[in-house]
Write a protein that holds these residues in place. Structure first.
Motif, short mmCIF file in Angstrom:
data_model
loop_
_atom_site.label_atom_id
_atom_site.label_comp_id
_atom_site.label_asym_id
_atom_site.label_seq_id
_atom_site.Cartn_x
_atom_site.Cartn_y
_atom_site.Cartn_z
N TYR B 6 0.86 -1.17 0.00
CA TYR B 6 0.00 0.00 0.00
C TYR B 6 0.90 1.22 0.00
CZ TYR B 6 -3.15 3.65 1.51
OH TYR B 6 -3.87 4.82 1.59
N GLN B 7 0.58 2.18 -0.90
CA GLN B 7 1.45 3.35 -1.00
C GLN B 7 0.78 4.62 -0.48
OE1 GLN B 7 2.64 3.01 -5.23
NE2 GLN B 7 4.60 2.43 -4.35
N SER B 8 -0.30 5.01 -1.13
CA SER B 8 -0.98 6.25 -0.74
C SER B 8 -2.38 6.19 -1.30
CB SER B 8 -0.26 7.47 -1.31
OG SER B 8 -0.41 7.46 -2.73
N LYS B 9 -3.21 7.12 -0.87
CA LYS B 9 -4.60 7.14 -1.33
C LYS B 9 -4.65 7.40 -2.85
CE LYS B 9 -9.07 8.78 0.27
NZ LYS B 9 -9.79 9.71 1.16
N GLU B 10 -3.71 8.22 -3.32
CA GLU B 10 -3.73 8.60 -4.73
C GLU B 10 -3.27 7.44 -5.61
OE1 GLU B 10 -2.30 10.47 -2.25
OE2 GLU B 10 -4.19 11.58 -2.13
N GLN B 11 -2.26 6.74 -5.18
CA GLN B 11 -1.63 5.68 -5.97
C GLN B 11 -1.53 4.48 -5.03
OE1 GLN B 11 -0.54 6.25 -9.17
NE2 GLN B 11 0.10 4.13 -9.40
N PRO B 12 -2.66 3.80 -4.79
CA PRO B 12 -2.70 2.91 -3.62
C PRO B 12 -1.74 1.73 -3.67
CG PRO B 12 -4.89 3.08 -4.67
CD PRO B 12 -3.95 3.88 -5.50
N LEU B 13 -1.64 1.03 -4.81
CA LEU B 13 -0.90 -0.23 -4.79
C LEU B 13 0.19 -0.28 -5.84
CD1 LEU B 13 -3.78 -2.85 -4.39
CD2 LEU B 13 -2.41 -1.74 -2.63
N ALA B 14 1.27 -0.98 -5.49
CA ALA B 14 2.33 -1.23 -6.46
C ALA B 14 3.01 -2.55 -6.12
CB ALA B 14 3.35 -0.10 -6.45
N PRO B 50 -9.29 2.72 8.70
CA PRO B 50 -8.57 3.70 9.52
C PRO B 50 -7.08 3.35 9.61
CG PRO B 50 -9.79 2.15 10.91
CD PRO B 50 -10.10 1.78 9.49
N ASN B 51 -6.27 4.35 9.93
CA ASN B 51 -4.86 4.15 10.25
C ASN B 51 -4.07 3.39 9.17
OD1 ASN B 51 -5.55 5.32 12.73
ND2 ASN B 51 -6.14 3.31 13.53
N LEU B 52 -4.25 3.78 7.93
CA LEU B 52 -3.49 3.12 6.86
C LEU B 52 -2.02 3.53 6.94
CD1 LEU B 52 -6.05 3.46 3.94
CD2 LEU B 52 -5.63 1.52 5.45
N ARG B 53 -1.15 2.53 6.81
CA ARG B 53 0.29 2.81 6.94
C ARG B 53 0.98 2.56 5.61
NH1 ARG B 53 3.93 -0.91 10.68
NH2 ARG B 53 3.97 -1.98 8.65
N ILE B 92 -6.20 -7.62 11.91
CA ILE B 92 -6.17 -8.66 10.88
C ILE B 92 -4.87 -8.52 10.09
CG2 ILE B 92 -7.37 -9.54 8.83
CD1 ILE B 92 -9.94 -8.22 10.00
N LEU B 93 -4.27 -9.64 9.80
CA LEU B 93 -3.03 -9.65 9.02
C LEU B 93 -3.20 -8.83 7.73
CD1 LEU B 93 -0.22 -11.09 8.94
CD2 LEU B 93 -1.31 -12.85 7.53
N GLY B 94 -2.21 -8.02 7.40
CA GLY B 94 -2.25 -7.29 6.13
C GLY B 94 -2.51 -5.80 6.29
N MET B 95 -2.46 -5.27 7.46
CA MET B 95 -2.57 -3.84 7.78
C MET B 95 -2.90 -3.71 9.24
SD MET B 95 -2.28 -0.66 6.75
CE MET B 95 -2.31 -0.64 4.94
N PRO B 96 -2.04 -3.19 10.07
CA PRO B 96 -0.73 -2.61 9.76
C PRO B 96 0.41 -3.64 9.68
CG PRO B 96 -1.20 -2.32 12.07
CD PRO B 96 -2.38 -3.03 11.48
N ASP B 97 0.20 -4.91 10.02
CA ASP B 97 1.25 -5.91 9.84
C ASP B 97 1.37 -6.25 8.36
OD1 ASP B 97 1.57 -7.22 12.84
OD2 ASP B 97 -0.45 -6.51 12.38
#
Lengths: 324, 324
Positions: B6-14, B50-53, B92-97
C-alpha cells in the motif's frame, strides 16, 4: 355489572352497565379490586390494534378475590409450551377476551397467581403486564447480570420503571434518559446512577463519556434517536427492543452493528414461566411497583388522558370498586 | 522479494521489490504459494480503513511452505481469550502488519494451521478470512441447525458462498438472492433450493411466499433493502450481519423486531477457536472453496478490478510465484 367497553373508533370507550360474566367450563368468577392501564389500552382506543371487537371489556392487569383469597391475574392467554416464542394463537387478556376493567371477570383459575404479600392490592395491580414485559426483555432476552451497566431509554412508563427496579435489585448500574428533568430526578431517587435529557444536543456523546458506555440497553422508542442510542453501546452489548413509540429506526449503521458485535433482541410480553419467575423475583427482592396515580373506574378517562400525554411516572391504577 | 505494498490514497498499490522479511523473536519465514483477495483489501485501496500505513504489504489470506510442509495462515492477530469478543488490540493480518501478497512472510508459527488434505494450495488460499467470517456468523452467532431454512442475501462473494456451502453441508435448506440470474443459477447448481433477483418488484413477498419464510438470514448489504429482507423472517428468526455494502439501514420497524421476537447479531471475523473449528468443519465435510479466478501476483490489478465491480463468483486467488 359496570365495565369499560370498547365501542368504536369514533367513540372508543364507555363505562357501561352489562350482564355479569358467566363462568365457562373450568372458569371461575373473580371479584376485581384494582386494574391498571397499559399503552396497549390507549393504542386500542386509537384503532392501532388489529381485529378490534366492539363490546369487549378492556384491561390486561388486575387483582381480585376468589374464595376469600387475593390473586394477581396472569394476562397471557395460550402462550404455549415453547419458552422462546409464543404460539400463533397467543393473545393478551382484554381484547378480544373480556378484560379487567370491570367489577368481575370469568377466567380459568390457572391464570390466578398468588399476590406477593408485601404488596397492597393496588400496587399488585400495577405488576402483571409491565412486570412481565420488563422481566423478559431484561433477563430472558438480554441476560442482564450484576456486572452490567444498563441504559433505560425513556424513563417514566411502567415497563421502563420495572426495568430500572429489577436491574437495581440484582446490583447492576443503571442510567436513564428522559425528556423531563423531573423524571430523571425521580429515577435517580430510586437508585439510577445518572441520567440525561435526550432533547439535549449530543446527549449520546455526553452520556457515553460520563457513563463509560453500556453493556445492555433497553428501548421502546426506536425512531431517529436509535442510532444515537446504540452509539453509547459497548462492544458486545445486548439491545432489547420492546416498543417503537417514535416510529421507524432511521439511518442505522450496519458497520456499528458488526464492528461492535452487537446483539439486538426483539421482545414482547413473556411466557407463563417468565410470569412465574417475575412474581418470584418481585417477592424475593420485595420490589414495590411505582404507582403514579389511582383513579376510580368511573373516572377512567382521566387515567387514559394522563397516559396518552406521557405525564405518568409509574403505573396508572384504576379502583374497580369506585363506580361513580 | 516482490510484494504488493500500500502506497498512498492517490496511488494505492504497487508491486515493489523490497527486502526479504526478517524473522522476529519466535517468528518463522514462510514461502508463500497462493493468497486471496478480500473486500477489506479493496476498501483499503479506497482509503476506507482507519490508520493506513504506507509501505505495508497487503493481504490476509495465504498458503505457504515452512520446513517442507504446507500451511494455511490464520489471519487473526491478538483476538485474545474471550470467545464472545475480540480484545482491543485485535487486528487482521495485512494492515498494519505485513500480509500475504508477497513471496515470503515472517509470522509466528502459532498462526500456521495444517492445510486440509482434500484441497489444492490455491483452493486452500481461498479459505481463511472468508471461511472464518462465514463460520462465525452462521454457527457461533446464528446457531444454524439442519432444521433451519436459511436465506443468504447477495450470493457471489467469498463469505456468502461459504455460508451457502457450510449450511448445505449440515443439511439446512438454503435460498439466495442476487442481482444476477447467472449467479442465482450457479448457486442453485451448488445446492440452493431457490433464489430471487432482488431487483424485482416485491421480491421479498414472492420469496416469503415461495419459501415459507426464513429461520436464519445472513446479510452483508444493509441499506434500503434491509426492511424487505427481514419481512421474510419467521418469528424468532436470527439475522446475522457481517457487512454493510449498501450503506445505512433505512426505515426499520421496531414493531417487526419485537412482534417477531427477532434476534439480530453483528459479526466480524472470529476467534482462533472459530478458525480451528472452521478448518475442522471444512475437513469433515470436504468443502471445496469456490475459486472464481487465479491471477498472477504481478497481475493483481485485474483481480482488484474484478472484485471492485462485483463480477466474481467465489474467491479471487493470486499465484504468489508468478511475478511477471
Amino acid at each position: 355489572m359496570r365495565a369499560i367497553q370498547y365501542q368504536s373508533k369514533e367513540q372508543p370507550l364507555a363505562l357501561s352497565l352489562i350482564d355479569d360474566p358467566v363462568a365457562g367450563i373450568d372458569e371461575v368468577i373473580v371479584n376485581l379490586k384494582y386494574s391498571a392501564l397499559n399503552h396497549r389500552d390507549v393504542f386500542i382506543t386509537k384503532g392501532l390494534y388489529p381485529n378490534l371487537r366492539p363490546g369487549t371489556v378492556l384491561g390486561s392487569d388486575g387483582v381480585g378475590e376468589w374464595q376469600g383469597k387475593e390473586y394477581l391475574i396472569n394476562p397471557n392467554i395460550d402462550w404455549g409450551p415453547d419458552q422462546q416464542l409464543p404460539a400463533d394463537e397467543y393473545h393478551i387478556l382484554g381484547m378480544p377476551d373480556d378484560g379487567t376493567f370491570a367489577e368481575k371477570i370469568a377466567i380459568h383459575p390457572d391464570r390466578l397467581v398468588r399476590k406477593p404479600e408485601h404488596l397492597t392490592s393496588s400496587q399488585a395491580a400495577a405488576l402483571p403486564l409491565a412486570g412481565l414485559t420488563a422481566y423478559r426483555v431484561l433477563f430472558s432476552r438480554c441476560q442482564l447480570s450484576a456486572e452490567d451497566r444498563l441504559l433505560v431509554n425513556g424513563i417514566g412508563g411502567g415497563v421502563a420503571l420495572f426495568v430500572l427496579q429489577f436491574a437495581l435489585a440484582i446490583g447492576a448500574e443503571v442510567w436513564i434518559t428522559s425528556s423531563s428533568q423531573e423524571k430523571i430526578d425521580r429515577a435517580r431517587g430510586i437508585g439510577a446512577t445518572g441520567g440525561i435529557l435526550y432533547s439535549e444536543d449530543n446527549w449520546h456523546k455526553s452520556l457515553k463519556k460520563n457513563s463509560g458506555g453500556f453493556d445492555v440497553i433497553i428501548d421502546s422508542a426506536g425512531g431517529a434517536g436509535f442510532s444515537q442510542l446504540i452509539s453509547t453501546a459497548n462492544k458486545g452489548a445486548r439491545i432489547g427492543i420492546y416498543g417503537g413509540s417514535c416510529g421507524p429506526i432511521l439511518n442505522l449503521s450496519p458497520q456499528v452493528i458488526f464492528w461492535k458485535h452487537l446483539n439486538i433482541f426483539g421482545s414482547t410480553m413473556g411466557s407463563d414461566q417468565d410470569f412465574t419467575a417475575m412474581v418470584d423475583f418481585v417477592d424475593q427482592y420485595t420490589i414495590v411497583p411505582v404507582v403514579d396515580s389511582v383513579f376510580a373506574l368511573a373516572d377512567f378517562k382521566r387515567g387514559f388522558d394522563r397516559m396518552d400525554h406521557g405525564l405518568q411516572f409509574g403505573k396508572i391504577v384504576l379502583d374497580n370498586r369506585r363506580l361513580d
